[in-house]
Enzyme design. Structure first.
Site, PDB file in Angstrom:
ATOM      1  N   ARG A 120       0.855  -1.199   0.000  1.00 31.03           N
ATOM      2  CA  ARG A 120       0.000   0.000   0.000  1.00 31.03           C
ATOM      3  C   ARG A 120       0.891   1.249   0.000  1.00 31.03           C
ATOM      4  O   ARG A 120       0.997   1.960   1.002  1.00 31.03           O
ATOM      5  CB  ARG A 120      -0.949  -0.026   1.190  1.00 31.03           C
ATOM      6  CG  ARG A 120      -1.868  -1.227   1.194  1.00 31.03           C
ATOM      7  CD  ARG A 120      -2.986  -1.070   2.204  1.00 31.03           C
ATOM      8  NE  ARG A 120      -4.014  -0.154   1.709  1.00 31.03           N
ATOM      9  CZ  ARG A 120      -5.054   0.236   2.434  1.00 31.03           C
ATOM     10  NH1 ARG A 120      -5.173  -0.166   3.685  1.00 31.03           N
ATOM     11  NH2 ARG A 120      -5.956   1.044   1.930  1.00 31.03           N
ATOM     12  N   GLN A 125      -0.485   2.121  -5.855  1.00 36.82           N
ATOM     13  CA  GLN A 125      -1.938   2.321  -5.811  1.00 36.82           C
ATOM     14  C   GLN A 125      -2.619   1.861  -7.090  1.00 36.82           C
ATOM     15  O   GLN A 125      -3.706   1.293  -7.052  1.00 36.82           O
ATOM     16  CB  GLN A 125      -2.266   3.796  -5.562  1.00 36.82           C
ATOM     17  CG  GLN A 125      -2.119   4.224  -4.110  1.00 36.82           C
ATOM     18  CD  GLN A 125      -2.494   5.686  -3.922  1.00 36.82           C
ATOM     19  OE1 GLN A 125      -2.552   6.443  -4.889  1.00 36.82           O
ATOM     20  NE2 GLN A 125      -2.747   6.078  -2.693  1.00 36.82           N
TER      21      GLN A 125
END
Length: 399
Positions: A120, A125
């Site tokens: 993350r 993303q």
């Protein structure tokens, strides 16, 4: 490099590849082969894929010569064993609950890129399928609840009187929770939310919702941004604090999940019984055990007049957008790994993304947690046993 896209089994309505993304793969230089009828659930014809540069073939022979295979739902063990030896597989693999398939992937020498393990980070993303699907699930949960609720969501002033807005309580302000908050607010509901991470209070307020403060003691989040698991005592304090909010709510949406573990029980039978008949609870953690006592995975049940929705594929309710997002996530991952000179995916273990999501490789299970769980349940894979033998003969430390 030949990349194969098999169809997903019914009742799945999402697909792994859209014609738009197929054209991007063709531009990249990949030889895309997909199973005939793959796009039928969304109205994508085989000809649309052909026009995008893909080859459409029957199920028989689809995997023959495939160097990479893209899936959406977790592989069954027999499907894992049917993959070409030494191939690369990409998908949402659910490794902690799908240990037989993980072992089979290692035994076949398959390099498995687990989409749940994408880091993350800001850069990753665009590859984060878990977040993209969770966002759609949060949206779908509110729409589904609104359809089943026996009142309207917004405040309405009519000649007959004023209708008060529905009250929505969202438990968990991660990706799914924040999207649920935003959607409920756009529909005019009065929204409250709770999360064990105090750092998300600002995000909740920025969406126009009230942040419910419950003192459960010291909490935090993982390096990946997920909430850390609470102790038994903390969970009980959380339940006590949420009980009054639930009782006053028309809709409750729970989103709390801990990767690799059973979902925490947040709403007890007593809390459900304390809600008004006609209220709706959508449990987004139903597939991993459920946040709500009485939730049945894959079903809708009514307990003391309260409807418990435990549907396990809410992104499938908006399958076209979910498919477009998933296909783009997969493409972005493959593009990141693509070596244009060789015209193929190259797995460089020093790369942050590769190292994080490469679940199995060269006969071994690389993820420490999954590997330890497998070892606790049985013998290591043949390849791991062979490596262990070599290690002992050379008296080298185990990596």
């Amino acid at each position: 490099m030949r990349i194969a896209f098999p169809k997903e089994a019914p009742p799945e309505t999402r697909v792994t590849l859209t014609p738009t993304v197929a054209a991007k793969f063709a531009t990249l230089g990949a030889a895309v082969r997909l199973e005939a009828g793959l796009g039928a659930p969304l109205g994508f014809s085989d000809d649309a894929y052909r026009e995008a540069g893909a080859e459409v073939v029957p199920k028989e022979g689809l995997l023959e010569g495939a160097e990479a295979v893209v899936r959406l739902n977790p592989l069954r063990e027999d499907e894992a064993r049917a993959l070409p030896a030494g191939a690369v597989v990409v998908g949402l693999l659910d490794p902690f609950r799908n240990l037989g398939a993980v072992r089979a992937l290692a035994e076949r020498g398959v390099s498995a890129l687990c989409m749940e393990l994408i880091p993350r980070t800001t850069y990753a993303q665009k590859m984060d399928a878990l977040s993209s699907q969770a966002s759609l699930a949060g949206y779908a949960a509110v729409v589904l609840a609104a359809e089943r609720l026996d009142k309207v969501l917004p405040m309405m002033s009519t000649p007959a009187g004023t209708i008060a807005p529905a009250r929505v309580f969202v438990v968990g302000a991660g990706v799914a929770g924040l999207q649920a908050i935003a959607t409920a607010k756009r529909l005019g509901a009065r929204v409250e939310a709770f999360d064990t991470r105090p750092v998300v209070e600002e995000q909740v307020r920025s969406l126009g919702a009230k942040f419910v403060k419950i003192d459960v003691g010291e909490t935090g989040q993982t390096a990946q941004g997920y909430a850390t698991a609470l102790t038994t005592e903390q969970l009980e304090r959380q339940r006590q604090g949420m009980a009054k909010v639930c009782a006053a709510s028309d809709i409750v949406i729970t989103t709390a999940q801990v990767f690799g573990k059973r979902a925490p029980l947040l709403l007890t039978e007593e809390m459900v019984a304390g809600m008004r008949p006609g209220s709706v609870i959508v449990d987004l953690a139903a597939a991993t055990g459920g946040n709500v006592a009485g939730t049945v995975a894959g079903e809708e049940v009514v307990k003391r007049g309260v409807r418990l929705v435990g549907l396990t594929n809410l992104p499938g309710a908006v399958a076209r957008d979910a498919s477009q997002m998933y296909a783009a996530n997969v493409y972005n991952l493959i593009e990141h790994l693509w070596d244009r000179a060789q015209g193929r995916v190259v797995l460089r273990l020093e790369d942050e993304v590769t190292s994080a999501c490469l679940l199995t490789h060269e006969g071994a299970v690389r993820h420490a947690g999954v590997r330890e769980l497998l070892e606790s349940l049985g013998a290591p894979t043949q390849a791991e046993a062979a490596k262990a033998t070599v290690t002992e003969e050379h008296h080298e430390p185990t990596p």
